[in-house]
Every structure is written in structure tokens, then in C-alpha cells.
Design an enzyme around this catalytic site. Sequence first.
Site, short mmCIF file in Angstrom:
data_model
loop_
_atom_site.label_atom_id
_atom_site.label_comp_id
_atom_site.label_asym_id
_atom_site.label_seq_id
_atom_site.Cartn_x
_atom_site.Cartn_y
_atom_site.Cartn_z
N LYS A 58 7.30 11.10 0.28
CA LYS A 58 6.94 10.41 1.53
C LYS A 58 8.16 9.72 2.13
O LYS A 58 8.44 9.86 3.33
CB LYS A 58 5.85 9.36 1.25
N LYS A 118 15.28 0.56 4.67
CA LYS A 118 14.63 1.05 3.45
C LYS A 118 14.69 2.59 3.39
O LYS A 118 14.94 3.18 2.34
CB LYS A 118 13.18 0.55 3.41
N LEU A 121 0.83 -1.20 0.00
CA LEU A 121 0.00 0.00 0.00
C LEU A 121 0.87 1.25 0.00
O LEU A 121 2.06 1.20 0.32
CB LEU A 121 -0.90 -0.03 1.23
N PRO A 122 0.26 2.41 -0.33
CA PRO A 122 1.08 3.62 -0.47
C PRO A 122 1.84 4.03 0.80
O PRO A 122 3.03 4.34 0.73
CB PRO A 122 0.06 4.69 -0.87
N THR A 168 6.29 0.73 2.08
CA THR A 168 7.32 1.51 2.78
C THR A 168 6.59 2.44 3.75
O THR A 168 5.85 3.33 3.34
CB THR A 168 8.14 2.36 1.78
#
Length: 294
Positions: A247, A172, A65-66, A97
Site C-alpha cells: 500500500k 512518510k 488504521l490500515p 499512513t
Amino acid sequence: MQTIGFIGLGNMGAPMAANLVRAGYVVKAFDLSADALVQAKEAQCVVAMSASDAAQDADVIISMLPAGKHVHNLYLSGAEPLFDVVKKEALIIDCSTIEADMARSIAELAIERDIDFIDAPVSGGVGGAQAGSLSFIVGGSAEQFEKAKPVLESMGKTIFHAGDHGAGQVAKACNNMLLGILMAGTCEALSMGVKNGLDPSVLSDIMKQSSGNNWALQVYNPVPGVMKNVPAANDYQGGFQVDLMFKDLGLAMELSQKSASATPMGSAARGLFNLHKSQGSGALDFSSLIRLYS
Ligand code: NAD
């Protein structure tokens, strides 16, 4: 064979789910987008009616998901939180992420309910998702890592165990901060070369064989016409959105603030992507940053 519930069939999730089908898994897939569901059906996924329909009988649940708010909503705070419907022995792998703190706190709540939840964000882009050559960066216990590995190997080549819950997200964020810096630097250098009369293909070849070589030059050149099969060759459609890079740089800045780490380059990259986003480019691939320089 295990059944996998797959939620989030966007630029990354759709090819990842298709690779699981190719590997022989039964994949029950769900996305809010009707177009994504049509594509999933074409890829031989079983189309689910809702996220809970995809997850309730699954042995493994994967989300792609975003951002963190979507993940929190899916598992804990939405209309039908998946933590209330999944089987006790199910393994949940969140590949989105998101904030490391959020991954840790969701994992803690999972432990209280006897559910396995790990963070496993990915690197390798849409090309890597299509080719099944992603890197997975896992945060979770050694036992959970071993349990997840065979499934992750159906979608990726390199499976790293970064550490306990949240460690995958920390690694990440570090990687994507570096990626944002490298893409900004690559755009800057190529633009300067072009404005001084160089052919961008020739300059790219020179830098790829020189000390400026990096991932953006190798597989993701931002200048249209230099490479085929990259977002720059397709008007920056698909790929990794500016919104998502912005983001991720925000996630890196949060980590930097919490740990008093100096990140002036990451901060500059975030400023550049923010400026680009504010000019209406949020939905374009992140290599479109080069437009800011022209
Ligand atoms: P995307 O926007 O293309 O896909 C996200 C999908 O999630 C969309 O199809 C959306 O409809 C769906 N969705 C949102 N909320 C939902 C819900 N509640 N239930 C079901 N579906 C829902 O994004 P993407 O590029 O595929 O990226 C997904 C994640 O992977 C992000 O966290 C991103 O940062 C990360 N990532 C992306 C790339 C890349 O190159 N695109 C690379 C590495 C990591």
C-alpha cells in the site's frame, strides 16, 4: 488530565495506546477485533463500545488504521462519522499512513467544522511503538503541531513538523519508498552471499560496518536466526505486513505520477512486494521478502 479516544489497536496502535496509559492519560480504546479489546483492557485502557463511544467525550482522538478508506469511513462516511460526534475543541491526530490528498481534504472539511485534524504518520516499527521511541511526522498548522506535541511525546522520541496538512504523509511516503528499496536490496545481497557460502550473521556484521549499512541490517534483519526479537525470528508474524508495505509503495507511486518524479527504484520495489503478495504472503511481515529470493 486529558482523555484520549484511541481507534485501531493493531500491531502499532496497541503498544501506542499502552504508552499513553503509562504516561497517565485516560485512554478510551476501540477496535473491531475482540482480541485487541481484551489486550487493551489488560493494558489498563477503558474499553469503548464503538468508535463514537471512544471519541465523543475525548479531548484528543488518535486513529491508527490500515489505509485511507478506513480513515475516511471513520471520520466522514461510515455509519457514525466521528466528525458528527467529537467535541468542538477536540484535536484529531491520524497516525495511519494514507494518501496525502485524502489527509488534506479531510483537514479542509475539519476546518469548515471548527475541528482540528492533523496527519501524524509514524516511523520506527512495532519495536519503536513498544519502546515509545517512534518518530512522528506531522502535517498541520504550527499551532496544531504545538497542541499535539505533548501527546505525541508520550509515544515517541522525535516529533517532526513536516509542513501544512498532508506534508506528514508526503514525507512518510518518501521514507517508506526508501525503506522498501533498502529491504529489497538487503534481502538481495544477503541471499547472494548465502548462496555463495557465507554465514548470514557474518555477512550482516560485515555490511553493518561497511558502506552497505542500513536500518534493515541494524534492527530488522530478514534472515531467520541472525537477530532475536525481529519478525524473522518469529516466522514473520507481527511487524509490518507485506500488504501495508505494498500500500505504501502505491502511495509513493501516486505521488511520483502526480509530480512527474522519476522513481524507477521505488517502482521495482513495488513490483517485488506485489509478486510476494500474489504468492500468498500479504499478511506476513515485509522482511519475509527474502523468501522470494530463495
Ligand atoms: P494492523 O493491521 O496491525 O492494525 C490495524 C487495526 O485497525 C486492526 O486491529 C483492525 O482491526 C483495526 N481497524 C480497522 N478498521 C477499524 C475500524 N473501522 N474501527 C476500529 N478498528 C479498526 O496495522 P498496523 O501494523 O498497526 O498499522 C497501522 C497503520 O500504521 C497503517 O497505516 C500502517 O501503514 C502504519 N504503520 C505501520 C507500521 C508497522 O511497523 N506495523 C510502521 C509504521 C506505520
